[in-house]
Scaffold this motif. Sequence first.
Motif, PDB file in Angstrom:
ATOM      1  N   PHE A 194      -2.805   1.803  13.160  1.00 34.52           N
ATOM      2  CA  PHE A 194      -2.425   2.506  12.215  1.00 34.52           C
ATOM      3  C   PHE A 194      -1.227   4.113  12.373  1.00 34.52           C
ATOM      4  CE2 PHE A 194      -5.263   1.601   8.865  1.00 34.52           C
ATOM      5  CZ  PHE A 194      -4.288   0.262   8.217  1.00 34.52           C
ATOM      6  N   GLN A 233       0.768  -1.189   0.123  1.00 33.67           N
ATOM      7  CA  GLN A 233      -0.192  -0.142  -0.070  1.00 33.67           C
ATOM      8  C   GLN A 233       1.308   1.073   0.287  1.00 33.67           C
ATOM      9  OE1 GLN A 233      -2.519  -1.150   2.772  1.00 33.67           O
ATOM     10  NE2 GLN A 233      -4.488  -0.815   2.501  1.00 33.67           N
ATOM     11  N   PRO A 280     -19.616   3.750  10.589  1.00 32.77           N
ATOM     12  CA  PRO A 280     -19.644   4.319   9.293  1.00 32.77           C
ATOM     13  C   PRO A 280     -18.391   4.695   8.855  1.00 32.77           C
ATOM     14  CG  PRO A 280     -19.522   5.361  12.036  1.00 32.77           C
ATOM     15  CD  PRO A 280     -19.560   4.460  11.759  1.00 32.77           C
ATOM     16  N   ASN A 281     -18.046   4.948   7.797  1.00 33.17           N
ATOM     17  CA  ASN A 281     -17.385   5.967   7.561  1.00 33.17           C
ATOM     18  C   ASN A 281     -15.790   5.333   8.378  1.00 33.17           C
ATOM     19  OD1 ASN A 281     -18.792   7.414   4.725  1.00 33.17           O
ATOM     20  ND2 ASN A 281     -17.687   5.185   4.505  1.00 33.17           N
ATOM     21  N   GLY A 282     -14.616   4.628   7.851  1.00 35.90           N
ATOM     22  CA  GLY A 282     -13.460   5.188   8.597  1.00 35.90           C
ATOM     23  C   GLY A 282     -13.290   4.620   9.985  1.00 35.90           C
ATOM     24  N   SER A 283     -14.466   3.611   9.967  1.00 37.87           N
ATOM     25  CA  SER A 283     -14.596   3.449  11.711  1.00 37.87           C
ATOM     26  C   SER A 283     -14.226   1.739  11.253  1.00 37.87           C
ATOM     27  CB  SER A 283     -15.715   2.792  11.742  1.00 37.87           C
ATOM     28  OG  SER A 283     -16.508   2.449  11.293  1.00 37.87           O
ATOM     29  N   GLY A 284     -13.376   1.139  10.914  1.00 37.15           N
ATOM     30  CA  GLY A 284     -12.350   0.259  10.906  1.00 37.15           C
ATOM     31  C   GLY A 284     -12.900  -1.688  10.095  1.00 37.15           C
ATOM     32  N   LYS A 285     -13.851  -0.804   8.851  1.00 32.00           N
ATOM     33  CA  LYS A 285     -14.490  -2.228   8.243  1.00 32.00           C
ATOM     34  C   LYS A 285     -13.501  -2.605   7.990  1.00 32.00           C
ATOM     35  CE  LYS A 285     -17.682   0.030   7.157  1.00 32.00           C
ATOM     36  NZ  LYS A 285     -17.876   1.989   7.623  1.00 32.00           N
ATOM     37  N   SER A 286     -12.846  -2.162   6.563  1.00 32.32           N
ATOM     38  CA  SER A 286     -11.939  -2.818   5.795  1.00 32.32           C
ATOM     39  C   SER A 286     -11.070  -3.297   6.512  1.00 32.32           C
ATOM     40  CB  SER A 286     -12.080  -2.291   4.640  1.00 32.32           C
ATOM     41  OG  SER A 286     -12.868  -1.307   3.558  1.00 32.32           O
ATOM     42  N   THR A 287     -10.487  -2.926   7.635  1.00 35.46           N
ATOM     43  CA  THR A 287      -9.277  -2.921   8.114  1.00 35.46           C
ATOM     44  C   THR A 287      -9.430  -4.661   9.339  1.00 35.46           C
ATOM     45  OG1 THR A 287      -9.176  -0.649   8.640  1.00 35.46           O
ATOM     46  CG2 THR A 287      -7.613  -2.073   9.986  1.00 35.46           C
ATOM     47  N   LEU A 330      -7.312   1.757  16.511  1.00 33.94           N
ATOM     48  CA  LEU A 330      -8.384   1.718  15.831  1.00 33.94           C
ATOM     49  C   LEU A 330      -9.714   0.771  16.368  1.00 33.94           C
ATOM     50  CD1 LEU A 330      -9.647   2.636  13.124  1.00 33.94           C
ATOM     51  CD2 LEU A 330      -8.454   0.562  11.691  1.00 33.94           C
ATOM     52  N   GLN A 390     -13.768  -4.062  -1.247  1.00 33.22           N
ATOM     53  CA  GLN A 390     -14.297  -2.643  -2.010  1.00 33.22           C
ATOM     54  C   GLN A 390     -14.450  -2.385  -3.240  1.00 33.22           C
ATOM     55  OE1 GLN A 390     -15.401   0.774   0.165  1.00 33.22           O
ATOM     56  NE2 GLN A 390     -15.072  -0.217   1.937  1.00 33.22           N
TER      57      GLN A 390
HETATM   58  N1  LIG Z   1      -2.997   1.798   5.140  1.00 36.46           N
HETATM   59  C1  LIG Z   1      -3.735   2.809   5.911  1.00 36.46           C
HETATM   60  N2  LIG Z   1      -2.391   3.775   6.920  1.00 36.46           N
HETATM   61  C2  LIG Z   1      -3.130   4.401   7.382  1.00 36.46           C
HETATM   62  N3  LIG Z   1      -4.104   4.708   7.435  1.00 36.46           N
HETATM   63  C3  LIG Z   1      -4.751   3.460   7.139  1.00 36.46           C
HETATM   64  C4  LIG Z   1      -4.499   2.814   6.849  1.00 36.46           C
HETATM   65  N4  LIG Z   1      -5.827   1.937   5.952  1.00 36.46           N
HETATM   66  C5  LIG Z   1      -6.842   2.750   6.714  1.00 36.46           C
HETATM   67  N5  LIG Z   1      -6.888   3.601   7.435  1.00 36.46           N
HETATM   68  C6  LIG Z   1      -7.497   5.129   8.341  1.00 36.46           C
HETATM   69  O1  LIG Z   1      -8.162   3.887   9.274  1.00 36.46           O
HETATM   70  C7  LIG Z   1      -9.561   3.895   9.165  1.00 36.46           C
HETATM   71  C8  LIG Z   1     -10.379   3.364   9.001  1.00 36.46           C
HETATM   72  O2  LIG Z   1      -9.985   2.847   7.345  1.00 36.46           O
HETATM   73  P1  LIG Z   1     -10.881   1.678   7.488  1.00 36.46           P
HETATM   74  O3  LIG Z   1     -10.951   1.326   5.699  1.00 36.46           O
HETATM   75  O4  LIG Z   1     -10.942   0.103   7.803  1.00 36.46           O
HETATM   76  O5  LIG Z   1     -12.822   2.130   7.718  1.00 36.46           O
HETATM   77  P2  LIG Z   1     -13.589   1.776   6.568  1.00 36.46           P
HETATM   78  O6  LIG Z   1     -14.289   1.704   8.085  1.00 36.46           O
HETATM   79  O7  LIG Z   1     -14.103   0.586   6.527  1.00 36.46           O
HETATM   80  O8  LIG Z   1     -14.108   2.791   5.881  1.00 36.46           O
HETATM   81  P3  LIG Z   1     -15.506   3.470   5.056  1.00 36.46           P
HETATM   82  O9  LIG Z   1     -16.705   2.833   5.423  1.00 36.46           O
HETATM   83  O10 LIG Z   1     -15.119   4.457   4.589  1.00 36.46           O
HETATM   84  O11 LIG Z   1     -14.997   2.027   3.446  1.00 36.46           O
HETATM   85  C9  LIG Z   1      -9.384   5.733   8.884  1.00 36.46           C
HETATM   86  O12 LIG Z   1      -9.229   6.978   9.140  1.00 36.46           O
HETATM   87  C10 LIG Z   1      -8.732   5.360   7.745  1.00 36.46           C
HETATM   88  O13 LIG Z   1      -7.904   6.830   7.346  1.00 36.46           O
END
Ligand SMILES: Nc1ncnc2c1ncn2[C@@H]1O[C@H](COP(=O)(O)OP(=O)(O)OP(=O)(O)O)[C@@H](O)[C@H]1O
Length: 544
Positions: free
Chosen positions: A342, A108, A366-373, A347, A413
């Motif tokens: 991160f 990444q 919500p957006n940015g809550s860490g779902k994809s992480t 997170l 996604q």
């Molecule tokens: N590779 C990365 N390096 C630094 N920060 C990251 C990285 N990937 C994600 N983040 C941060 O971690 C947090 C969670 O990101 P994530 O993509 O897991 O959220 P999400 O819930 O899936 O969001 P969305 O609904 O917008 O897809 C966000 O604040 C994002 O900026």
Amino acid sequence: MKILNSIRVLIASFHQKIWIVVIFAVLLSALLIPVSFLVKVIFDQAIPNNDVNLLLKLTVALIALMTCNGILSIYTRATILRYTKDAVSNIRNALSEKLLRLSHASYQQADISRIHKILVYDTEKLDNFANAIFSVMIPSACISLCLVIILIILNLQMSLLLLAITPLIILITEFLRRASKKSLSQFQASFESFHKKSLFLLEFNKLIKVSSTQQKEAEHHKSIVRELNNSSLRMAIGFIKMSNYQEVVFSVSSIILLAWGSYTVMQGSMTIGTLMSFYFCLFLLKRYLNTIGSALPSVIEGTDSWQQCTRLLSEQHDETYTGTIQHVFDGKIECRDITFSFGELPLFKNFNLSLRPGETTLVIGPNGSGKSTLVNLILGLYQPHEGTVYASDMAYTQWDIQYLRSKIAVVLQEDTTFQGTILENITYGIPNAGPGAVQEAVQYSGLHEFIESLPEGLHTVIGEKGASLSGGQRQKIAIARCFLAKASLIILDEPTNHLDESTVELIASSLKKQKHTPSVLIITHTERLRSRSDQVIELKTAYA
Ligand SMILES: Nc1ncnc2c1ncn2[C@@H]1O[C@H](COP(=O)(O)OP(=O)(O)OP(=O)(O)O)[C@@H](O)[C@H]1O
């Protein structure tokens, strides 16, 4: 030093065969010894005695020797090329293996265009470097050494005179090499920005159009091309200067030597045959030194490319998990007390999650809550800083992570369609899937109506990143791939983004129809699938 290091590593790939290179070079050199002798006999015996017969025999012998030399030279270079090409292929393979081993986190952060440049362009320059060193420079250097020895034997005094100009040639070469190195780094930098910009124009073509920035981008690209042109010209001129200055120094020295040699003949301390033979060998020496000189640019460029390749190879960013056990996976996943961040703020802190076979879990937030992480943690693309992830009660650290991933099907996604047929896209990673299974997966994902409307059906070719498809059609292809995999765990990251209500319903009921009862994890920020799930995990804030 850097050049020597590069040569050492390249030789390591074919060290058992290096003796063949040496034997060929010695043979080529040995063929030149009788040549100098024959020239001497022509001028000392055939001409003074008007012996046409001897002259003819000597001429035929000379032609035969030079022809043998030519043929052997071609054979030598072709043989050496085979070894160097293999060595460069090994380096290319090592680089692509390294790329596939890179951890998700480092991938990444990686500069993709830099890696692309190394894989494609630098390895090509390395190939030229290897050819220049092994099939041009080493044989030519061996032959030149042999010629120098012949010159010393023919006339020590004139050889010493020739030797006196050697430091001058070395000095000029070194000075120009340093200058070329500087222009080479400028060229490398401008080539890199040209490469990056070209990739940007290709990848973001649509963004450029909709933002009406064609004009601005065209001008920017032109300025980059101008810089590339200037730096490449400076570099080429540097290389031309290097070979031409050497040529001039050598020609002047040859004239001085001719004058001195003629004077020596007049004095009677050297025969005209020795002078002519000396001159003939000198002419050959000049030819081989020129060959070495013309290979120098490839060596200078290749050394730099070699450094880029080794830097990438030595980067320590391999896969997160290195376990080796391949176990039966029933779809059970547990995150026990995991903490992940991160940056400074975690997170996830002491986060727990349990996915059970046959159950559907909805992770909503919500957006940015860490779902994809969270998906990345379950896929083993990230490793928690504290706590452990388990699959079928065995810690991820023990699993052969690639094997485990092969039992998990995921709809990411981001778009994952690629240039090829719809069938190739659906069966990616599942090459042995039969036509019946493909049809079933197409039905489950709601893709069947679209496929039936296409004259080529599943064999329809879709453009790069599925350019000829709608967002929903691309999403359905990814979901069909997921159903086809018959995985023990199905992860759908924001599956409803591009789908209408009836398709969401169809997919939800298809998930329940799976006879092998996989566990299902659905990541979403909407409430649409809440009623279809067995458990709901809510990530309310950015820090769960
Ligand atoms: N590779 C990365 N390096 C630094 N920060 C990251 C990285 N990937 C994600 N983040 C941060 O971690 C947090 C969670 O990101 P994530 O993509 O897991 O959220 P999400 O819930 O899936 O969001 P969305 O609904 O917008 O897809 C966000 O604040 C994002 O900026």
